[in-house]
Scaffold this motif. Structure first.
Motif, PDB file in Angstrom:
ATOM      1  N   ILE A   1      -2.677  14.910  -2.892  1.00  0.00           N
ATOM      2  CA  ILE A   1      -3.033  14.184  -1.996  1.00  0.00           C
ATOM      3  C   ILE A   1      -3.449  12.939  -2.325  1.00  0.00           C
ATOM      4  O   ILE A   1      -4.538  12.520  -3.118  1.00  0.00           O
ATOM      5  CB  ILE A   1      -4.173  15.018  -1.247  1.00  0.00           C
ATOM      6  CG1 ILE A   1      -3.862  16.339  -0.953  1.00  0.00           C
ATOM      7  CG2 ILE A   1      -4.902  14.441   0.181  1.00  0.00           C
ATOM      8  CD1 ILE A   1      -5.212  17.573  -0.518  1.00  0.00           C
ATOM      9  N   ALA A   2      -2.729  11.865  -1.641  1.00  0.00           N
ATOM     10  CA  ALA A   2      -3.155  10.530  -1.577  1.00  0.00           C
ATOM     11  C   ALA A   2      -4.114  10.025  -0.318  1.00  0.00           C
ATOM     12  O   ALA A   2      -3.382  10.172   0.643  1.00  0.00           O
ATOM     13  CB  ALA A   2      -1.836   9.633  -1.702  1.00  0.00           C
TER      14      ALA A   2
ATOM     15  N   ALA B   1      -2.685  -6.993  -9.396  1.00  0.00           N
ATOM     16  CA  ALA B   1      -1.828  -7.661 -10.588  1.00  0.00           C
ATOM     17  C   ALA B   1      -0.269  -6.858 -10.743  1.00  0.00           C
ATOM     18  O   ALA B   1       0.659  -7.360 -11.283  1.00  0.00           O
ATOM     19  CB  ALA B   1      -2.776  -7.473 -11.914  1.00  0.00           C
ATOM     20  N   GLN B   2      -0.419  -5.798  -9.942  1.00  0.00           N
ATOM     21  CA  GLN B   2       0.939  -5.104  -9.919  1.00  0.00           C
ATOM     22  C   GLN B   2       1.926  -5.698  -8.739  1.00  0.00           C
ATOM     23  O   GLN B   2       3.013  -5.034  -8.672  1.00  0.00           O
ATOM     24  CB  GLN B   2       0.870  -3.541  -9.862  1.00  0.00           C
ATOM     25  CG  GLN B   2      -0.315  -2.943 -11.093  1.00  0.00           C
ATOM     26  CD  GLN B   2      -0.460  -1.479 -10.675  1.00  0.00           C
ATOM     27  OE1 GLN B   2      -1.525  -1.319 -10.676  1.00  0.00           O
ATOM     28  NE2 GLN B   2       0.621  -0.797 -10.616  1.00  0.00           N
ATOM     29  N   VAL B   3       1.324  -6.679  -7.920  1.00  0.00           N
ATOM     30  CA  VAL B   3       2.071  -7.016  -6.744  1.00  0.00           C
ATOM     31  C   VAL B   3       3.454  -7.314  -6.935  1.00  0.00           C
ATOM     32  O   VAL B   3       4.706  -6.805  -6.373  1.00  0.00           O
ATOM     33  CB  VAL B   3       1.613  -8.027  -5.909  1.00  0.00           C
ATOM     34  CG1 VAL B   3       2.499  -8.695  -5.002  1.00  0.00           C
ATOM     35  CG2 VAL B   3       0.256  -7.506  -5.385  1.00  0.00           C
TER      36      VAL B   3
ATOM     37  N   PHE C   1       4.585   6.246  -4.770  1.00  0.00           N
ATOM     38  CA  PHE C   1       5.107   6.182  -6.119  1.00  0.00           C
ATOM     39  C   PHE C   1       4.137   6.347  -7.406  1.00  0.00           C
ATOM     40  O   PHE C   1       4.099   6.894  -8.267  1.00  0.00           O
ATOM     41  CB  PHE C   1       5.917   5.206  -6.382  1.00  0.00           C
ATOM     42  CG  PHE C   1       7.318   4.962  -5.407  1.00  0.00           C
ATOM     43  CD1 PHE C   1       7.954   6.194  -5.515  1.00  0.00           C
ATOM     44  CD2 PHE C   1       7.388   4.003  -4.444  1.00  0.00           C
ATOM     45  CE1 PHE C   1       8.919   6.293  -4.611  1.00  0.00           C
ATOM     46  CE2 PHE C   1       8.584   4.023  -3.508  1.00  0.00           C
ATOM     47  CZ  PHE C   1       9.213   5.005  -3.503  1.00  0.00           C
ATOM     48  N   GLY C   2       2.923   5.435  -7.045  1.00  0.00           N
ATOM     49  CA  GLY C   2       1.885   5.342  -8.261  1.00  0.00           C
ATOM     50  C   GLY C   2       0.716   6.569  -8.080  1.00  0.00           C
ATOM     51  O   GLY C   2       0.179   6.950  -9.161  1.00  0.00           O
ATOM     52  N   VAL C   3       0.492   6.997  -6.665  1.00  0.00           N
ATOM     53  CA  VAL C   3      -0.438   8.104  -6.762  1.00  0.00           C
ATOM     54  C   VAL C   3       0.418   9.582  -6.339  1.00  0.00           C
ATOM     55  O   VAL C   3       0.052  10.496  -7.094  1.00  0.00           O
ATOM     56  CB  VAL C   3      -1.284   7.840  -5.640  1.00  0.00           C
ATOM     57  CG1 VAL C   3      -2.335   9.079  -5.429  1.00  0.00           C
ATOM     58  CG2 VAL C   3      -1.992   6.580  -5.808  1.00  0.00           C
TER      59      VAL C   3
ATOM     60  N   THR D   1       0.907  -1.196   0.047  1.00  0.00           N
ATOM     61  CA  THR D   1      -0.206  -0.215   0.258  1.00  0.00           C
ATOM     62  C   THR D   1       0.995   1.271   0.014  1.00  0.00           C
ATOM     63  O   THR D   1       0.567   2.165  -0.654  1.00  0.00           O
ATOM     64  CB  THR D   1      -0.895   0.119   1.219  1.00  0.00           C
ATOM     65  OG1 THR D   1      -1.685  -1.178   1.189  1.00  0.00           O
ATOM     66  CG2 THR D   1      -1.711   1.278   1.221  1.00  0.00           C
ATOM     67  N   ALA D   2       1.919   1.308   0.801  1.00  0.00           N
ATOM     68  CA  ALA D   2       2.686   2.324   0.902  1.00  0.00           C
ATOM     69  C   ALA D   2       3.421   2.725  -0.429  1.00  0.00           C
ATOM     70  O   ALA D   2       3.526   3.682  -0.905  1.00  0.00           O
ATOM     71  CB  ALA D   2       3.854   2.206   2.039  1.00  0.00           C
ATOM     72  N   THR D   3       4.103   1.678  -0.979  1.00  0.00           N
ATOM     73  CA  THR D   3       4.859   1.711  -2.322  1.00  0.00           C
ATOM     74  C   THR D   3       3.654   2.365  -3.556  1.00  0.00           C
ATOM     75  O   THR D   3       4.068   3.297  -4.188  1.00  0.00           O
ATOM     76  CB  THR D   3       5.251   0.286  -2.621  1.00  0.00           C
ATOM     77  OG1 THR D   3       6.140  -0.083  -1.699  1.00  0.00           O
ATOM     78  CG2 THR D   3       6.209   0.393  -3.796  1.00  0.00           C
TER      79      THR D   3
END
Length: 332
Positions: free
Chosen positions: A241-242, A281-283, A139-141, A133-135
């Protein structure tokens, strides 16, 4: 025949503390795996704020609610004790969605083997839902850039603490918000945050002026509540803001009032909510992103371990009050 203990959800909780009557403790005979199946003995079970939402009757959420009468949903780590599956052998340590149960039969779908040298506490604290979740959220949001300032609410929690450490490793100024002086000291002295705010005793605006004199570029939101508006007012133009969690509102009948939206226009803010089921799917790539930070010693953690499956009931209420120090889990 030997038996095992499981805990079923039998009532939808009302706002407020979660009573023991929400659950039913049951004894079942230890099952035998069929063709292509494995029998797993769970050893550690994760307790996460998202579980509170999973108990609700909200069918429009990002994941279906736990059905009444079913084993309560959770993730965990266990050991394969019997296998009829070619990819698993007895003694393998596996991690995935397990539920509030001492034993489970699985086809292996959704279960991943623990890497060599990774123990159960580290697996649940770093490589399971908190680290993923942190990653994804950072980085994604949030899309951090070196030199920016990030503020993390719920910073001493399992997700927030990893977000802050990842951001610090990538050259950001990191400010955490937590609910005790001890947690704030841990963030700064142990995890290397640049500053921390005790939202229960500190003057939020004064501390934000002191610690973020040039404003906040990224707000990683885990808690909601009254502090949200103070942080919102300190956002810089084009800030992000994530929105990861709203733990302060999960057990209330009336959610906290949100900030005025006019600054969203004036400051051209980007606000995005996210949940991990969208990114399962991105795990593999998320783990590939996270693992080098761990290998370099840049991600520290602490686990708050409860003993015995029945302790999970009171454990959920610890998440609501912030009584846990570190990643909350149950040792079975």
């Amino acid at each position: 025949m030997s038996t095992y203990t499981a805990i079923n959800l039998i009532q939808r909780p009302e706002p407020g503390p979660i009573p023991a009557s929400t659950f039913e403790v049951v004894e079942k005979p230890v099952p035998t795996p069929g063709p292509g199946e494995i029998l797993v003995k769970q050893t550690y079970m994760s307790l996460d704020p998202a579980m509170i939402g999973w108990m609700s009757s909200d069918t429009k959420s990002y994941i279906p609610p736990v059905a009444l009468g079913d084993v309560m949903r959770s993730s965990g780590v266990g050991e394969v004790v019997e296998s009829n599956h070619p990819d698993f052998t007895p003694g393998d340590k596996v991690m995935g969605m397990t539920g509030w149960t001492e034993y489970l039969v699985s086809t292996g779908q959704g279960l991943n083997k623990l890497p060599a040298g990774v123990g159960e506490e580290q697996a649940l604290s770093v490589f399971a839902l908190p680290g993923l979740t942190a990653t994804q959220g950072l980085f994604g949001v949030a899309k951090p850039k070196a030199g920016e300032t990030i503020l993390v609410s719920g910073a001493a929690g399992s997700v927030g603490s990893i977000v802050g450490q990842l951001a610090k490793a990538d050259g950001l100024t990191v400010i955490g918000v937590a609910g005790s002086d001890e947690k704030c000291q841990w963030l700064v002295n142990e995890l290397g945050f640049d500053g921390a705010i005790n939202y229960k005793t500190d003057d939020m605006n004064a501390k934000l002026n002191e610690l973020a004199p040039n404003g906040v570029d990224i707000f990683f939101e885990n808690t909601g509540g009254a502090i949200q508006q103070h942080i919102f007012e300190h956002m810089n133009a084009h800030g992000r803001i994530a929105v990861c969690g709203m733990i302060s509102d999960y057990a209330t009948s009336q959610p906290s009032a949100g900030p005025n939206w006019i600054p969203i226009i004036k400051k051209r803010l980007t606000i995005q909510g996210f949940t991990m089921p969208d990114h399962y799917a991105q795990v593999p790539e998320l783990l590939a992103k996270l693992t080098p930070y761990v290998m370099k010693g840049q991600i520290k953690y602490r686990a708050h371990v409860l003993e015995g499956l029945p302790s999970a009931v009171d454990g959920l209420n610890m998440l609501l009050t912030g009584a846990n120090n570190g990643k909350l889990m149950v040792k079975l």
